[in-house]
Design a protein around this motif. Structure first.
Motif, mmCIF file in Angstrom:
data_model
loop_
_atom_site.group_PDB
_atom_site.id
_atom_site.type_symbol
_atom_site.label_atom_id
_atom_site.label_comp_id
_atom_site.label_asym_id
_atom_site.label_seq_id
_atom_site.Cartn_x
_atom_site.Cartn_y
_atom_site.Cartn_z
ATOM 1 N N TYR A 212 -30.171 -10.665 -31.575
ATOM 2 C CA TYR A 212 -29.238 -9.969 -32.463
ATOM 3 C C TYR A 212 -29.228 -8.496 -32.115
ATOM 4 C CZ TYR A 212 -33.195 -8.012 -35.103
ATOM 5 O OH TYR A 212 -34.328 -7.314 -35.460
ATOM 6 N N GLY A 213 -28.231 -7.752 -32.637
ATOM 7 C CA GLY A 213 -28.211 -6.319 -32.404
ATOM 8 C C GLY A 213 -26.835 -5.714 -32.510
ATOM 9 N N ASP A 214 -26.745 -4.432 -32.174
ATOM 10 C CA ASP A 214 -25.475 -3.713 -32.236
ATOM 11 C C ASP A 214 -24.488 -4.295 -31.231
ATOM 12 O OD1 ASP A 214 -25.704 -1.628 -29.657
ATOM 13 O OD2 ASP A 214 -27.627 -2.167 -30.556
ATOM 14 N N GLN A 215 -23.219 -4.138 -31.543
ATOM 15 C CA GLN A 215 -22.114 -4.677 -30.751
ATOM 16 C C GLN A 215 -22.167 -6.198 -30.657
ATOM 17 O OE1 GLN A 215 -21.900 -1.105 -27.577
ATOM 18 N NE2 GLN A 215 -20.288 -2.619 -27.283
ATOM 19 N N GLN A 216 -22.705 -6.824 -31.685
ATOM 20 C CA GLN A 216 -22.647 -8.280 -31.787
ATOM 21 C C GLN A 216 -21.565 -8.644 -32.792
ATOM 22 O OE1 GLN A 216 -26.128 -10.349 -33.353
ATOM 23 N NE2 GLN A 216 -25.690 -12.099 -32.035
ATOM 24 N N PHE A 217 -20.578 -9.385 -32.326
ATOM 25 C CA PHE A 217 -19.474 -9.777 -33.183
ATOM 26 C C PHE A 217 -19.722 -11.205 -33.662
ATOM 27 C CE2 PHE A 217 -17.470 -6.924 -29.876
ATOM 28 C CZ PHE A 217 -17.607 -5.781 -30.649
ATOM 29 N N GLN A 222 -22.523 -18.803 -34.796
ATOM 30 C CA GLN A 222 -23.191 -18.086 -33.705
ATOM 31 C C GLN A 222 -23.302 -16.608 -34.060
ATOM 32 O OE1 GLN A 222 -21.409 -16.384 -30.542
ATOM 33 N NE2 GLN A 222 -23.465 -15.802 -29.956
ATOM 34 N N GLY A 223 -24.490 -16.024 -33.828
ATOM 35 C CA GLY A 223 -24.727 -14.632 -34.212
ATOM 36 C C GLY A 223 -24.851 -14.505 -35.719
ATOM 37 N N PHE A 224 -25.765 -15.302 -36.316
ATOM 38 C CA PHE A 224 -25.773 -15.462 -37.769
ATOM 39 C C PHE A 224 -26.110 -14.177 -38.522
ATOM 40 C CE2 PHE A 224 -30.270 -16.164 -36.905
ATOM 41 C CZ PHE A 224 -30.932 -15.718 -38.035
ATOM 42 N N ILE A 225 -26.951 -13.308 -37.970
ATOM 43 C CA ILE A 225 -27.313 -12.090 -38.700
ATOM 44 C C ILE A 225 -26.105 -11.176 -38.841
ATOM 45 C CG2 ILE A 225 -28.773 -10.032 -38.682
ATOM 46 C CD1 ILE A 225 -30.948 -11.635 -37.346
ATOM 47 N N SER A 226 -25.414 -10.969 -37.735
ATOM 48 C CA SER A 226 -24.207 -10.147 -37.763
ATOM 49 C C SER A 226 -23.143 -10.766 -38.668
ATOM 50 C CB SER A 226 -23.668 -9.985 -36.340
ATOM 51 O OG SER A 226 -22.409 -9.363 -36.334
ATOM 52 N N LEU A 251 -35.106 -11.525 -32.101
ATOM 53 C CA LEU A 251 -35.378 -10.532 -31.059
ATOM 54 C C LEU A 251 -34.189 -9.599 -30.919
ATOM 55 C CD1 LEU A 251 -37.362 -9.684 -28.759
ATOM 56 C CD2 LEU A 251 -35.984 -11.121 -27.235
ATOM 57 N N TYR A 252 -34.447 -8.291 -31.067
ATOM 58 C CA TYR A 252 -33.366 -7.309 -30.942
ATOM 59 C C TYR A 252 -32.924 -7.204 -29.485
ATOM 60 C CZ TYR A 252 -30.495 -3.419 -32.458
ATOM 61 O OH TYR A 252 -29.424 -2.625 -32.772
ATOM 62 N N GLY A 346 -34.721 -3.561 -36.808
ATOM 63 C CA GLY A 346 -33.595 -4.137 -36.073
ATOM 64 C C GLY A 346 -32.405 -4.415 -36.966
ATOM 65 N N ILE A 347 -32.655 -4.960 -38.142
ATOM 66 C CA ILE A 347 -31.563 -5.255 -39.069
ATOM 67 C C ILE A 347 -30.904 -3.965 -39.541
ATOM 68 C CG2 ILE A 347 -31.042 -6.193 -41.360
ATOM 69 C CD1 ILE A 347 -33.262 -8.307 -40.758
ATOM 70 N N LYS A 348 -31.693 -2.924 -39.765
ATOM 71 C CA LYS A 348 -31.114 -1.630 -40.151
ATOM 72 C C LYS A 348 -30.251 -1.064 -39.032
ATOM 73 C CE LYS A 348 -34.592 -0.165 -43.529
ATOM 74 N NZ LYS A 348 -35.701 0.788 -43.826
ATOM 75 N N LYS A 349 -30.696 -1.213 -37.785
ATOM 76 C CA LYS A 349 -29.917 -0.710 -36.643
ATOM 77 C C LYS A 349 -28.585 -1.457 -36.532
ATOM 78 C CE LYS A 349 -32.191 -0.216 -32.699
ATOM 79 N NZ LYS A 349 -31.964 1.185 -32.267
ATOM 80 N N LEU A 350 -28.644 -2.788 -36.689
ATOM 81 C CA LEU A 350 -27.415 -3.580 -36.606
ATOM 82 C C LEU A 350 -26.457 -3.207 -37.730
ATOM 83 C CD1 LEU A 350 -27.122 -7.403 -35.996
ATOM 84 C CD2 LEU A 350 -25.881 -6.326 -37.854
ATOM 85 N N THR A 351 -26.964 -3.148 -38.961
ATOM 86 C CA THR A 351 -26.085 -2.879 -40.097
ATOM 87 C C THR A 351 -25.508 -1.467 -40.036
ATOM 88 O OG1 THR A 351 -28.022 -2.292 -41.451
ATOM 89 C CG2 THR A 351 -27.228 -4.561 -41.579
#
Length: 363
Positions: A212-217, A222-226, A251-252, A346-351
């Motif tokens: 998971y991570g930034d720029q994940q659409f 698929q890509g459940f966190i985002s 894993l970020y 990691g979740i804070k970075k993604l959000t």
């Protein structure tokens, strides 16, 4: 520095790897057919244009070569290998949704088996290729991961075994329900291993857990966190299949990119005896120290947003694993890699990235 071809190079993982390895001085080419679904979901949530990553590389990394081709087209793949002459191939292309593989197993097979074979065989025939890296999945183990005894806690499933550190690469792949996606990825997994043994190729299989991570659409399946966070900030209920106590090691994307860079450096510089092995298999994920359940993920979102979120529960999905955690000591032992970004960070970075780029997702 090496010439590296990344298939699926405009997808989430491939895009990040292309940037990371280009920054390290490698000559990079990405191959992609831009087939990933970017469909509108509801009235408030949209998907970025399918050319977003293409345009992003054009703007910020113009030296990265781009090929708009389909891995299922054998003739076109052969031409790209002849023209670019890659030394390293990172195969990140394919159909990535277990749900979609059940709905349309033929498309899944064509992408994940036929497409993989075209890339792998072209690497075998190449005079330049030295390394082949294949991104497999923990789904190759199917529901064999469900054979360990679990205790149902308040927010997650917990292994009864107190010293459980995750599933190793020796876990059985047989006598198990995988979904067509798990089977197609396992087929590619075995092909990559077999080609290494038979044709003296230096092949590596990375069986990935949840990246998971930034720029994940993120999309449904698929890509459940985002995807779950996008629903959270849109005001839509967060859809949870099962009871939400399913556990994953996450894993970020930056940690995965660092792994690939370190691994490629290690194979050529650090431990030649180890990497004389023809085929290697590693479980790759956040490991025992970077796990989260769906209910705990919702709680993280609530803390970030400062409000209670709506959830809706549905029936369990076929082949869903109640608990999967990668045992990652093998990769640490071989090259000294381990994750640096924990789930909270990691979740804070993604959000934060999603919030900054709200216009990509909301009208």
């Amino acid at each position: 520095m090496s010439k590296i071809l990344i298939t699926g190079g405009l997808g989430f993982i491939g895009h990040h790897l292309a940037i990371k390895l280009s920054q390290k001085g490698h000559k990079i080419a990405v191959l992609d057919n831009l087939s990933r679904p970017y469909t509108t979901t509801g009235n408030s949530l949209k998907r970025p244009d399918k050319n977003y990553n293409w345009d992003y590389l054009d703007k910020y990394y113009p030296k990265i070569e781009k090929y708009l081709k389909d891995i299922r087209n054998r003739e076109e793949i052969v031409k790209i290998f002849q023209f670019f002459q890659p030394e390293i191939i990172i195969h990140a292309a394919g159909q990535t949704s277990a749900i979609d593989s059940i709905r349309n197993p033929r498309v899944d097979f064509e992408n994940n088996v036929d497409g993989l074979f075209n890339i792998l065989n072209s690497a075998k025939e190449s005079q330049n290729a030295t390394d082949f890296i294949y991104f497999s999945t923990n789904k190759v183990y199917g529901n064999n991961v469900g054979k360990i005894p679990l205790v149902e806690g308040k927010s997650r499933y917990i292994p009864e075994e107190k010293n459980f550190n995750g599933f190793t690469e020796t876990l059985s792949i047989d006598h198990s329900i995988h979904t067509p996606y798990g089977i197609s990825k396992l087929t590619g997994d075995l092909y990559v291993q077999e080609f290494g043994q038979i044709y003296n190729m230096k092949n590596t299989v990375f069986r990935l857990s949840c990246i998971y991570g930034d720029q994940q659409f993120g999309i449904h399946g698929q890509g459940f966190i985002s995807y779950m966070f996008l629903n959270a900030i849109s005001g839509k209920p967060i859809q949870i299949y099962g009871n939400g106590k399913q556990v994953r090691d996450i894993l970020y994307i930056d940690d995965l990119a660092n792994l690939i860079e370190k691994y490629l450096s290690s194979t050529s510089n650090l431990n030649p005896e180890l990497f004389n092995q023809k085929s290697r298999v590693y479980n790759i994920g956040g490991g025992i120290n970077n796990t989260i359940s769906l209910l705990e993920l919702v709680r993280e979102f609530e803390l970030i947003l400062g409000k209670k979120l709506k959830t809706e529960f549905s029936n369990w999905r076929l082949g869903d694993q109640k608990l999967y955690i990668s045992e990652i000591s093998k990769i640490y032992s071989d090259i000294g890699w381990k994750p640096n970004i924990n789930p909270e960070l990691g979740i804070k970075k993604l959000t934060k990235w999603v919030e900054v780029n709200r216009s990509l997702f909301f009208n």
